[in-house]
Design a protein around this motif. Structure first.
Motif, PDB file in Angstrom:
ATOM      1  N   PRO A   7      -4.859   0.389  -7.479  1.00  0.00           N
ATOM      2  CA  PRO A   7      -5.132  -0.522  -8.590  1.00  0.00           C
ATOM      3  C   PRO A   7      -4.376  -1.831  -8.502  1.00  0.00           C
ATOM      4  CG  PRO A   7      -3.489   1.050  -9.263  1.00  0.00           C
ATOM      5  CD  PRO A   7      -3.883   1.421  -7.855  1.00  0.00           C
ATOM      6  N   LEU A   8      -3.679  -2.080  -7.382  1.00  0.00           N
ATOM      7  CA  LEU A   8      -2.965  -3.332  -7.204  1.00  0.00           C
ATOM      8  C   LEU A   8      -3.949  -4.437  -6.849  1.00  0.00           C
ATOM      9  CD1 LEU A   8      -0.042  -1.931  -5.022  1.00  0.00           C
ATOM     10  CD2 LEU A   8      -0.088  -2.212  -7.506  1.00  0.00           C
ATOM     11  N   SER A   9      -3.503  -5.663  -6.951  1.00  0.00           N
ATOM     12  CA  SER A   9      -4.343  -6.773  -6.529  1.00  0.00           C
ATOM     13  C   SER A   9      -4.487  -6.759  -5.022  1.00  0.00           C
ATOM     14  CB  SER A   9      -3.730  -8.095  -6.995  1.00  0.00           C
ATOM     15  OG  SER A   9      -2.423  -8.250  -6.461  1.00  0.00           O
ATOM     16  N   PRO A  10      -5.565  -7.319  -4.476  1.00  0.00           N
ATOM     17  CA  PRO A  10      -5.789  -7.294  -3.030  1.00  0.00           C
ATOM     18  C   PRO A  10      -4.655  -7.966  -2.264  1.00  0.00           C
ATOM     19  CG  PRO A  10      -7.782  -7.938  -4.184  1.00  0.00           C
ATOM     20  CD  PRO A  10      -6.683  -7.937  -5.206  1.00  0.00           C
ATOM     21  N   PHE A  11      -4.432  -7.495  -1.064  1.00  0.00           N
ATOM     22  CA  PHE A  11      -3.439  -8.081  -0.166  1.00  0.00           C
ATOM     23  C   PHE A  11      -4.071  -9.273   0.531  1.00  0.00           C
ATOM     24  CE2 PHE A  11      -1.126  -8.603   3.777  1.00  0.00           C
ATOM     25  CZ  PHE A  11       0.190  -8.326   3.449  1.00  0.00           C
ATOM     26  N   GLN A  12      -3.503 -10.448   0.364  1.00  0.00           N
ATOM     27  CA  GLN A  12      -4.043 -11.668   0.954  1.00  0.00           C
ATOM     28  C   GLN A  12      -3.389 -11.872   2.318  1.00  0.00           C
ATOM     29  OE1 GLN A  12      -6.531 -12.984  -0.740  1.00  0.00           O
ATOM     30  NE2 GLN A  12      -6.143 -11.650  -2.487  1.00  0.00           N
ATOM     31  N   ALA A  13      -4.060 -11.471   3.374  1.00  0.00           N
ATOM     32  CA  ALA A  13      -3.484 -11.484   4.715  1.00  0.00           C
ATOM     33  C   ALA A  13      -3.677 -12.836   5.385  1.00  0.00           C
ATOM     34  CB  ALA A  13      -4.120 -10.390   5.572  1.00  0.00           C
ATOM     35  N   SER A  14      -2.623 -13.310   6.020  1.00  0.00           N
ATOM     36  CA  SER A  14      -2.674 -14.573   6.736  1.00  0.00           C
ATOM     37  C   SER A  14      -3.038 -14.339   8.203  1.00  0.00           C
ATOM     38  CB  SER A  14      -1.326 -15.294   6.626  1.00  0.00           C
ATOM     39  OG  SER A  14      -0.278 -14.472   7.117  1.00  0.00           O
ATOM     40  N   TYR A  15      -3.084 -15.411   8.963  1.00  0.00           N
ATOM     41  CA  TYR A  15      -3.536 -15.354  10.357  1.00  0.00           C
ATOM     42  C   TYR A  15      -2.405 -14.947  11.301  1.00  0.00           C
ATOM     43  CZ  TYR A  15      -7.982 -17.692   9.337  1.00  0.00           C
ATOM     44  OH  TYR A  15      -9.227 -17.997   8.871  1.00  0.00           O
ATOM     45  N   ASN A  16      -2.789 -14.303  12.397  1.00  0.00           N
ATOM     46  CA  ASN A  16      -1.866 -14.012  13.491  1.00  0.00           C
ATOM     47  C   ASN A  16      -2.051 -15.040  14.600  1.00  0.00           C
ATOM     48  OD1 ASN A  16      -2.646 -10.660  12.776  1.00  0.00           O
ATOM     49  ND2 ASN A  16      -0.626 -11.553  12.465  1.00  0.00           N
ATOM     50  N   ARG A  31       0.834  -1.200   0.000  1.00  0.00           N
ATOM     51  CA  ARG A  31       0.000   0.000   0.000  1.00  0.00           C
ATOM     52  C   ARG A  31       0.871   1.254   0.000  1.00  0.00           C
ATOM     53  NH1 ARG A  31      -4.701   1.410   4.516  1.00  0.00           N
ATOM     54  NH2 ARG A  31      -5.290   3.451   3.696  1.00  0.00           N
ATOM     55  N   PRO A  32       0.765   2.100  -1.004  1.00  0.00           N
ATOM     56  CA  PRO A  32       1.651   3.261  -1.094  1.00  0.00           C
ATOM     57  C   PRO A  32       1.548   4.194   0.108  1.00  0.00           C
ATOM     58  CG  PRO A  32       0.561   2.858  -3.191  1.00  0.00           C
ATOM     59  CD  PRO A  32      -0.102   1.965  -2.187  1.00  0.00           C
ATOM     60  N   ASP A  33       0.345   4.355   0.653  1.00  0.00           N
ATOM     61  CA  ASP A  33       0.188   5.212   1.827  1.00  0.00           C
ATOM     62  C   ASP A  33       1.073   4.714   2.971  1.00  0.00           C
ATOM     63  OD1 ASP A  33      -2.168   4.316   0.331  1.00  0.00           O
ATOM     64  OD2 ASP A  33      -3.171   6.061   1.195  1.00  0.00           O
ATOM     65  N   ASP A  34       1.161   3.384   3.100  1.00  0.00           N
ATOM     66  CA  ASP A  34       1.969   2.804   4.156  1.00  0.00           C
ATOM     67  C   ASP A  34       3.456   3.054   3.919  1.00  0.00           C
ATOM     68  OD1 ASP A  34      -0.418   1.890   5.066  1.00  0.00           O
ATOM     69  OD2 ASP A  34      -0.032  -0.231   4.721  1.00  0.00           O
ATOM     70  N   THR A  35       3.869   2.949   2.669  1.00  0.00           N
ATOM     71  CA  THR A  35       5.264   3.209   2.335  1.00  0.00           C
ATOM     72  C   THR A  35       5.676   4.599   2.795  1.00  0.00           C
ATOM     73  OG1 THR A  35       5.160   1.781   0.397  1.00  0.00           O
ATOM     74  CG2 THR A  35       6.917   3.404   0.449  1.00  0.00           C
ATOM     75  N   LYS A  36       4.832   5.560   2.505  1.00  0.00           N
ATOM     76  CA  LYS A  36       5.122   6.937   2.902  1.00  0.00           C
ATOM     77  C   LYS A  36       5.196   7.053   4.424  1.00  0.00           C
ATOM     78  CE  LYS A  36       3.537  11.682   2.042  1.00  0.00           C
ATOM     79  NZ  LYS A  36       3.294  12.142   3.410  1.00  0.00           N
ATOM     80  N   GLN A  37       4.291   6.366   5.132  1.00  0.00           N
ATOM     81  CA  GLN A  37       4.288   6.428   6.585  1.00  0.00           C
ATOM     82  C   GLN A  37       5.561   5.804   7.166  1.00  0.00           C
ATOM     83  OE1 GLN A  37       2.435   8.114   8.406  1.00  0.00           O
ATOM     84  NE2 GLN A  37       2.639   7.325  10.479  1.00  0.00           N
ATOM     85  N   TRP A  38       5.945   4.626   6.634  1.00  0.00           N
ATOM     86  CA  TRP A  38       7.171   3.975   7.109  1.00  0.00           C
ATOM     87  C   TRP A  38       8.368   4.893   6.916  1.00  0.00           C
ATOM     88  CZ3 TRP A  38       7.052   0.049  10.163  1.00  0.00           C
ATOM     89  CH2 TRP A  38       6.089  -0.944  10.057  1.00  0.00           C
TER      90      TRP A  38
END
Length: 589
Positions: free
Chosen positions: A471-480, A151-158
């Motif tokens: 416009p990227l494909s969805p992020f497939q999040a795994s379990y914590n 997520r580009p917004d996250d990149t900027k935040q990091w």
């Protein structure tokens, strides 16, 4: 969530060194011009182009504002209210009063700190909720979408957080005061004076997790499940995000509500009956360690980042691979490369003080001590995924442990759950039973192995939620999840537990009362030889809800000495591999 403010001079240096990089992100309006940008910056450019191609006037406004609606310029010139419009375009009028109804409308996002519903690109929060599946956790400091790899917004935040804090003062390495050994009784937590000491331990439970410090609803649910285990000892194997500041530790680990975020609550790390121990990851050291050493230590009551808890059969050793994991200048600032958008890394060795303690106080190299050894550390010494490898600690242990010693090693940093059979790293004279348990609280992609150590047994690639990031494909999040160790004399009964979706489905988050035991094993030490025997006692649920098992070893497994050594290239001191991706989640693009 705001971090502690640094000095004006510090901020000025941050802007001078890092702003050109941020400008490159914000000003790249065409995909063609993004080819030279890092992977996630390219995604940022693609997202902006999507607005133009789609013909959205709001997209043009986003570009004018500098890339995203949380631009300080836009907010200062046009602090939009809930009913304002620009001409005949309603740029904030998503007009919904709940997160779910807001996210049900196209191009709308939800800001939980207000709370309020806004048109995408004009939200008043830095990282708004952009999928309905995150609404259940809006009362917590962060959501899964705040930590996505793409997520580009996250990149900027990091990048902003790293640039702001990588010159924060390096805190002195905390050592045990005179008269304290750092050796503790496993049953009671009482300090022991001798390395050979240790009482019988039956029914003692350890509850541990790594990379948990995200402050998301998922992490909070995992923490609640950990609390229900009533552990005698709890361990966090490191990483509090974004950069482990005092403010972030106070909110994400110590449970203080964040300031200025309305009804958002803090998250507390679960405490053990007699011991709570917080270890160092790489993110704590981006800001110099003050969050852990000041706020974390006050919360847990610990005096150092290393220690050993032992019985008459086992020694559980907490190590610190985080303090030395970044290269530093003479002033103690972490070395940052604007060209590579990364902090220069080491191979994550132990500080000299810990090595000396292991040798002279703990006497870990005593060949006559046949007790089993369990190591807790942050950085992975091997991986079957495309991630950096950190073998600095293993190289040091190789000079300390008796030749042929077998140890169990739990580690995180890479945010997934994976199991290996007995491994000897190339050039090492001791064997490890590796357990990758970095799935504590950070979202990671479901991903099949890309490398081949030849020793991988099983891993978790179940899908928890699919998070949109157009416009990227969805992020497939795994379990914590987390793990528990029940000590029964010479036997350790280990369970690996993840979150379980709520009764109404995964889009409603985790069940906060019950988790899923996805695997269980028993590891036994032979006190006459020091040899270990491992046996799987459960492979979890049946398909399709099971982990991915490359093999299901039956019966007792032992180290034979004939195993093929695993060679993987160690992280070179000063390496900048991985770019901003390595800063954020420890793996490559």
């Amino acid at each position: 969530m705001a971090s502690f403010q640094s000095s004006a001079a510090h901020d000025a240096e941050m802007v001078e060194e890092g702003q050109p990089l941020l400008d490159a992100v914000l000003e790249s309006d065409a995909v063609e011009g993004a080819a030279a940008l890092p992977c996630r910056f390219e995604a940022f450019a693609k997202r902006k182009q999507a607005f133009v191609v789609g013909g959205f006037i709001t997209g043009l406004l986003v570009l004018t504002a500098g890339g995203h609606g949380h631009s300080s310029t836009l907010k200062s010139q046009d602090p939009l209210g809930s009913s304002q419009k620009w001409g005949f375009f309603d740029i904030t009028g998503c007009g919904e009063s709940t997160c779910s109804s807001c996210l049900a409308k196209s191009q709308c996002v939800w800001c939980p700190s207000e709370p309020g519903c806004h048109l995408y690109g004009f939200s008043t929060c830095i990282l708004p909720i952009d999928s309905e599946g995150q609404c259940w956790s809006q009362g917590y400091p962060f959501q899964i979408g705040d930590f996505l790899a793409d997520r580009p917004d996250d990149t900027k935040q990091w990048l902003e957080q790293t640039l702001k804090h990588y010159k924060d003062p390096l805190q002195p390495f905390p050592e045990y005061p005179a008269g304290q050994t750092g050796i503790f009784d496993l049953t009671s937590g009482v300090q022991l004076d001798s390395a050979s000491s240790g009482n019988p331990a039956v029914g003692v439970k350890i509850v541990a997790v790594s990379d948990w410090g995200t402050g998301t609803g998922a992490a909070a649910a995992v923490g609640q499940l950990m609390s229900k285990q009533n552990g005698d000892l709890t361990f966090h194997l490191g990483d509090v995000y974004y950069v482990g500041t005092e403010e972030q530790y106070a909110v994400i680990m110590a449970g203080r509500a964040p300031q200025g975020q309305g009804q958002v609550q803090g998250v507390s790390f679960p405490k053990g009956g007699h011991t709570t121990f917080l270890m160092t990851g790489n993110h704590e050291m981006i800001s110099g360690g003050s969050g852990l050493f000041k706020v974390g230590f006050t919360y847990s009551g610990q005096a150092a980042t290393y220690g050993v808890w032992q019985s008459d059969s086992w020694r559980f050793v907490a190590l610190d691979s985080g303090y030395e994991c970044y290269m530093r200048t003479e002033s103690g600032a972490r070395v940052f490369s604007p060209e590579k958008q990364n902090l220069a890394q080491s191979n994550a060795p132990q500080p000299e003080q810990v090595v000396e303690w292991l040798m002279n106080v703990v006497k870990l190299g005593d060949p006559n001590d046949k007790r089993g050894i369990v190591l807790f550390t942050h950085h992975q010494p091997l991986s079957d995924w495309n991630s950096p490898i950190y073998q600095g600690t293993a190289q040091q242990l190789n000079k300390i442990l008796p030749r042929g010693k077998q140890v169990v090693m739990f580690f995180g940093h890479e945010h997934r759950l994976a199991f290996y059979d007995f491994v000897v790293l190339a050039g090492m004279d001791f064997a490890i039973l590796p357990r990758m348990i970095g799935n504590g609280g950070f979202p990671d992609k479901t991903m099949s192995p890309t490398l081949g150590t030849g020793h991988l047994v099983g891993f978790d690639q179940r899908l928890y939620q699919s998070i949109p990031q157009p416009p990227l494909s969805p992020f497939q999040a795994s379990y914590n999840g987390f793990f528990t160790i029940a000590v029964d004399g010479p036997a350790l009964k280990v369970e690996y537990i993840t979150g379980k979706c709520a009764a109404s489905g995964c889009e409603s988050g985790y069940d906060e009362e019950e988790g899923t035991v996805v695997a269980a094993e028993t590891v036994t030490v032979d006190l006459s030889t020091g040899s270990l025997t491992q046996e799987w006692t459960s492979f979890g649920n049946a398909a399709p809800d099971s982990l991915t098992w490359l093999q299901r070893p039956a019966g007792k497994n032992t180290y034979t000495g004939r195993e093929q050594p695993v060679y993987q290239k160690d992280m070179s001191p000063g390496s900048l591999a991985g770019g901003i991706c390595a800063i954020s989640h420890g793996s490559n693009c």
